[in-house]
Design a protein around this motif. Structure first.
Motif, short mmCIF file in Angstrom:
data_model
loop_
_atom_site.label_atom_id
_atom_site.label_comp_id
_atom_site.label_asym_id
_atom_site.label_seq_id
_atom_site.Cartn_x
_atom_site.Cartn_y
_atom_site.Cartn_z
N VAL A 1 -5.03 11.13 8.90
CA VAL A 1 -4.85 11.22 10.35
C VAL A 1 -5.74 10.21 11.06
O VAL A 1 -5.35 9.59 12.05
CB VAL A 1 -5.17 12.64 10.85
CG1 VAL A 1 -5.22 12.69 12.37
CG2 VAL A 1 -4.13 13.62 10.36
N GLY A 2 -6.96 10.03 10.54
CA GLY A 2 -7.91 9.12 11.17
C GLY A 2 -7.38 7.69 11.26
O GLY A 2 -7.72 6.97 12.19
N VAL A 3 -6.54 7.30 10.31
CA VAL A 3 -5.95 5.96 10.34
C VAL A 3 -4.71 5.93 11.22
O VAL A 3 -4.58 5.09 12.11
CB VAL A 3 -5.60 5.48 8.91
CG1 VAL A 3 -4.83 4.17 8.96
CG2 VAL A 3 -6.87 5.31 8.09
N GLY A 59 0.82 -1.21 0.00
CA GLY A 59 0.00 0.00 0.00
C GLY A 59 0.84 1.25 0.00
O GLY A 59 0.51 2.25 -0.66
N SER A 60 1.96 1.22 0.72
CA SER A 60 2.89 2.35 0.71
C SER A 60 3.51 2.53 -0.66
O SER A 60 3.62 3.64 -1.17
CB SER A 60 3.99 2.12 1.76
OG SER A 60 4.97 3.13 1.68
N ALA A 61 3.91 1.40 -1.28
CA ALA A 61 4.58 1.47 -2.58
C ALA A 61 3.63 1.85 -3.70
O ALA A 61 3.98 2.63 -4.60
CB ALA A 61 5.24 0.12 -2.88
N VAL A 62 2.41 1.29 -3.66
CA VAL A 62 1.44 1.57 -4.73
C VAL A 62 0.84 2.95 -4.50
O VAL A 62 0.18 3.19 -3.49
CB VAL A 62 0.33 0.51 -4.75
CG1 VAL A 62 -0.77 0.91 -5.72
CG2 VAL A 62 0.91 -0.84 -5.14
N GLY A 63 1.05 3.84 -5.41
CA GLY A 63 0.52 5.19 -5.29
C GLY A 63 0.04 5.68 -6.64
O GLY A 63 -0.11 4.93 -7.59
N THR A 93 -3.43 4.99 0.86
CA THR A 93 -2.52 4.02 1.49
C THR A 93 -1.08 4.54 1.50
O THR A 93 -0.33 4.28 2.44
CB THR A 93 -2.58 2.67 0.76
OG1 THR A 93 -2.31 2.85 -0.63
CG2 THR A 93 -3.93 2.01 0.94
N SER A 94 -0.71 5.30 0.47
CA SER A 94 0.64 5.88 0.45
C SER A 94 0.77 7.00 1.47
O SER A 94 1.79 7.13 2.14
CB SER A 94 0.97 6.41 -0.95
OG SER A 94 1.08 5.36 -1.88
N SER A 95 -0.26 7.83 1.58
CA SER A 95 -0.18 8.95 2.51
C SER A 95 -0.12 8.48 3.96
O SER A 95 0.53 9.11 4.80
CB SER A 95 -1.37 9.90 2.31
OG SER A 95 -2.59 9.29 2.72
N ILE A 96 -0.78 7.37 4.25
CA ILE A 96 -0.72 6.79 5.60
C ILE A 96 0.72 6.47 5.97
O ILE A 96 1.20 6.78 7.07
CB ILE A 96 -1.60 5.53 5.69
CG1 ILE A 96 -3.09 5.91 5.63
CG2 ILE A 96 -1.30 4.72 6.94
CD1 ILE A 96 -4.01 4.74 5.39
N SER A 97 1.45 5.86 5.03
CA SER A 97 2.84 5.50 5.30
C SER A 97 3.73 6.73 5.40
O SER A 97 4.74 6.72 6.11
CB SER A 97 3.36 4.56 4.21
OG SER A 97 3.52 5.22 2.98
#
Length: 450
Positions: free
Chosen positions: A163-165, A22-26, A325-329
């Motif tokens: 932020v919520g995650v 998820g971090s890698a896929v953006g 998913t990328s922004s979370i990481s």
């Protein structure tokens, strides 16, 4: 006794793979990789890209994860502890600072673009319930960019969702989110590929992407492939180091890293098979990649194709999930650092970092409208931030990560973290991360600054 992270641990290898993928896929996987592949020899580019993954991406990914797992803290704290443990120079701690600052800068403009995906998802959702269609996509996109308050509002919503995650922690936030978001992303992508097949142009799209044209293999193409391989895996910004800190000891880093690299590439290729049947079927120029293709050209096709509203909603929803998913990481490393160093509660820490990113992101927002006349180094403000963070800080961080893992860390630490691989594989990896990967990353960095 095995060390564990104070922030929590991934419950399984699957959880880590979903989070790291998820971090890698953006957004770059969805619009940049297919465009680069089609313009640089199709299958020839894919082959060179996979070679770059093997020589640059995967070795540094393994190095970054093992540094994180050995330290079990945020990047800066981990590197401070490892320099004391190895007797290495304290200057190596700068790797953590480079990664965290780069992540904050990248998230500042990434969130703005993530806001675009939310805006378009909303427009197509409204269409599904009888709202007005996007009949002039160029004007729709221009109107969005010209309105700083609307851009700032979507930027705030996207940052709030991030932020919520992150504020909920590793198990309740990050892991729960990726366990839902990554399967949703994959299923949506497969549905879009299936829909693209109904256009009758899937074969042409596959040829466009995969038919090798070795005449285009040159130094420029190889640099593009190397750069994409490096940036696609989220290397150099310490997100993988942070996620590695939450990885249980009994999970193989090399095997897991290889799965993440392959999954990242597979999703990028599937994105091409989802987009290009529509592009070819409706006579859209496939060489106009990036925002122009995504936000102005494709909506033209969506407006006239059967089921275009649903396809548009699914497509921009896919883009949103990839960005989310990328922004979370990107938010996690700085948040973890504040929790460790300042004793700040996770929710408050994530809100503080996100607030800083949102404020910096206003420079990107205004670069499209009220500050559009401001230029530095022949770039607008968003372009300048991208240059500094994406093109300079990430390769520099990746270069230093490879050198630190290859030369500064003790061999006993490396063997402990990479237990289970053969001596020959270990020796090969160590020399690649010591010599080959740094030289290739240095070429990418010099290509930018010179």
């Amino acid at each position: 006794m095995e060390k564990t992270s104070i922030h929590g641990m991934w419950s399984s290898r699957t959880a880590f793979i979903l989070a790291a993928t998820g971090s890698a896929v953006g957004l770059g996987n969805i619009w940049r990789f297919p465009y680069l592949a089609s313009d640089n020899g199709g299958g020839a580019f894919v082959l060179v890209y996979l070679m770059c993954i093997a020589l640059v991406g995967l070795p540094i990914l393994i190095a970054e994860i093992l540094i994180g797992r050995h330290g079990r803290r945020s990047p800066i704290t981990t590197l401070a502890a490892l320099t004391r443990e190895t007797g290495a120079a304290k200057g190596w701690i700068s790797i953590g600072w480079i990664g965290i600052v780069a992540g904050i800068l990248i998230l500042s403009f990434y969130s703005v673009v993530g806001g675009w995906t939310l805006h378009y998802s909303w427009l197509y959702l409204m269409q599904a319930f009888g709202g007005a269609h996007i009949t002039d996509p160029a004007a729709t996109f221009s109107d969005l960019l010209a309105n700083p308050w609307e851009l700032a509002g979507w930027h705030a919503v996207f940052m709030g969702l991030t932020v919520g995650v992150v504020g909920l922690g590793v198990e309740k936030g990050l892991e729960r989110a990726v366990r839902f978001l990554m399967p949703a992303l994959l299923l949506t992508l497969l549905a879009l590929v299936a829909y693209g097949a109904t256009t009758g142009h899937l074969g042409k799209a596959a040829s466009f992407l995969f038919e090798p044209d070795f005449s285009k293999v040159n130094a420029g193409m190889m640099m593009s492939a190397m750069g994409q391989a490096f940036f696609s895996l989220s290397l150099g910004m310490c997100t993988m180091m942070t996620y590695g800190a939450y990885l249980p000891k009994d999970i193989s880093i090399p095997k897991t890293g290889a799965i993440v690299a392959l999954a990242d590439t597979a999703i990028a290729l599937l994105a091409g098979l989802a987009i290009f049947p529509i592009v070819i079927g409706f006579g859209i120029d496939p060489h106009g990649g990036g925002p122009g293709l995504i936000f102005t050209s494709l909506p033209l096709a969506f407006d006239v194709m059967t089921g275009g509203v649903i396809y548009g909603l699914m497509f921009f929803g896919l883009l949103f999930v990839a960005a989310w998913t990328s922004s979370i990481s990107l938010l996690e490393p700085a948040t973890a650092f504040l929790v460790e160093r300042r004793g700040i509660a996770r929710k408050r820490g994530s809100l503080m970092v996100a607030g800083l990113c949102w404020l910096i992101g206003l420079a990107t927002v205004f670069s499209f409208n009220i500050w559009s006349h401001v230029r530095m180094l022949d770039r607008d403000l968003m372009g300048l931030i991208e240059l500094v963070a994406n093109d300079i800080m990430l390769p520099l961080g990746g270069l230093l990560i490879a050198l630190f893992a290859g030369w500064a860390l003790k061999e006993t630490v490396l063997r402990e973290q990479l237990a289970g691989i053969s001596p020959a594989v270990f020796t090969t990896w160590r020399w690649v991360v010591r010599i080959v990967a740094p030289l290739l990353v240095l070429m990418v960095l010099l290509n930018v600054v010179l």
